[in-house]
Design a protein around this motif. Structure first.
Motif, short mmCIF file in Angstrom:
data_model
loop_
_atom_site.label_atom_id
_atom_site.label_comp_id
_atom_site.label_asym_id
_atom_site.label_seq_id
_atom_site.Cartn_x
_atom_site.Cartn_y
_atom_site.Cartn_z
N GLU A 1 4.00 -2.96 8.71
CA GLU A 1 5.37 -2.36 8.07
C GLU A 1 6.39 -3.47 8.47
O GLU A 1 6.30 -4.16 9.29
N ILE B 1 8.54 -1.12 3.92
CA ILE B 1 7.45 -1.28 2.88
C ILE B 1 6.15 -1.38 3.92
O ILE B 1 6.26 -1.92 5.14
N PHE B 2 5.08 -1.12 3.21
CA PHE B 2 3.71 -1.31 4.05
C PHE B 2 2.58 -2.07 3.33
O PHE B 2 2.44 -2.10 2.17
N TYR B 3 1.91 -2.94 3.82
CA TYR B 3 0.96 -3.88 3.43
C TYR B 3 -0.36 -3.57 4.43
O TYR B 3 -0.15 -2.95 5.36
N GLN B 4 -1.41 -4.19 3.81
CA GLN B 4 -2.62 -3.85 4.77
C GLN B 4 -3.02 -5.49 5.07
O GLN B 4 -3.20 -6.30 4.07
N THR C 1 -2.30 -1.89 9.29
CA THR C 1 -1.02 -1.66 8.44
C THR C 1 -0.15 -2.40 9.05
O THR C 1 0.31 -2.45 10.02
N PHE D 1 10.34 2.21 0.45
CA PHE D 1 11.04 3.40 0.89
C PHE D 1 12.38 3.13 1.39
O PHE D 1 12.49 2.19 2.33
N VAL E 1 0.71 -1.11 0.04
CA VAL E 1 -0.08 -0.09 -0.02
C VAL E 1 0.75 1.24 0.06
O VAL E 1 0.26 2.33 -0.29
N GLU E 2 2.03 1.05 0.20
CA GLU E 2 2.98 2.30 0.59
C GLU E 2 4.46 1.65 0.28
O GLU E 2 4.71 0.48 0.79
N GLY E 3 5.33 2.32 -0.43
CA GLY E 3 6.78 1.90 -0.50
C GLY E 3 6.99 0.71 -1.47
O GLY E 3 6.12 0.66 -2.38
#
Length: 114
Positions: A104, A93-96, A102, A84, A80-82
């Motif tokens: 990380e 890095i981020f997942y859901q 979240t 980074f 969902v992000e990264g």
């Protein structure tokens, strides 16, 4: 870290399949079902409270990993992000999760920063 969940079985399977956690123990307390899952030194408490909805807005689990690349190959999720690279050299890095929490993944490189 405790995470409110809407379906205990789904959440246990998610963390087992995606992040290698395993059931450690569980019990009931008042109207809550509580399960602890563990992967190495990391432990997550999953909490199901009948009649309530989990609030995922502030729920955040950070797992330190040795290699983000290794985990990215293993996980069948879209970030969902990264990823980074942080100023101190760390990578994240981020997942859901299934209830919007979240997750990380954080790789601490040789230059661990301050």
């Amino acid at each position: 870290m405790g995470i409110g969940v809407s379906d205990m079985k789904t959440s246990i399977q998610f963390y087992e399949n995606q992040f290698g956690f395993h059931y450690e123990q569980g019990f009931s307390l008042a109207d809550e079902e509580i399960v602890f899952i563990k992967n190495g030194e990391a432990r997550i408490e999953l909490i199901y409270a009948k009649g309530t909805s989990p609030s995922s807005a502030s729920q955040h689990v950070c797992l330190e990993v040795k290699s983000l690349n290794e985990w990215k190959r293993h996980i069948s999720l879209v970030p969902v992000e990264g990823p980074f690279k942080l100023n101190n050299g760390w990578e994240t890095i981020f997942y859901q999760g299934p209830d919007g929490e979240t997750i990380e993944l954080l790789q601490l490189n040789e230059n661990r920063g301050t």
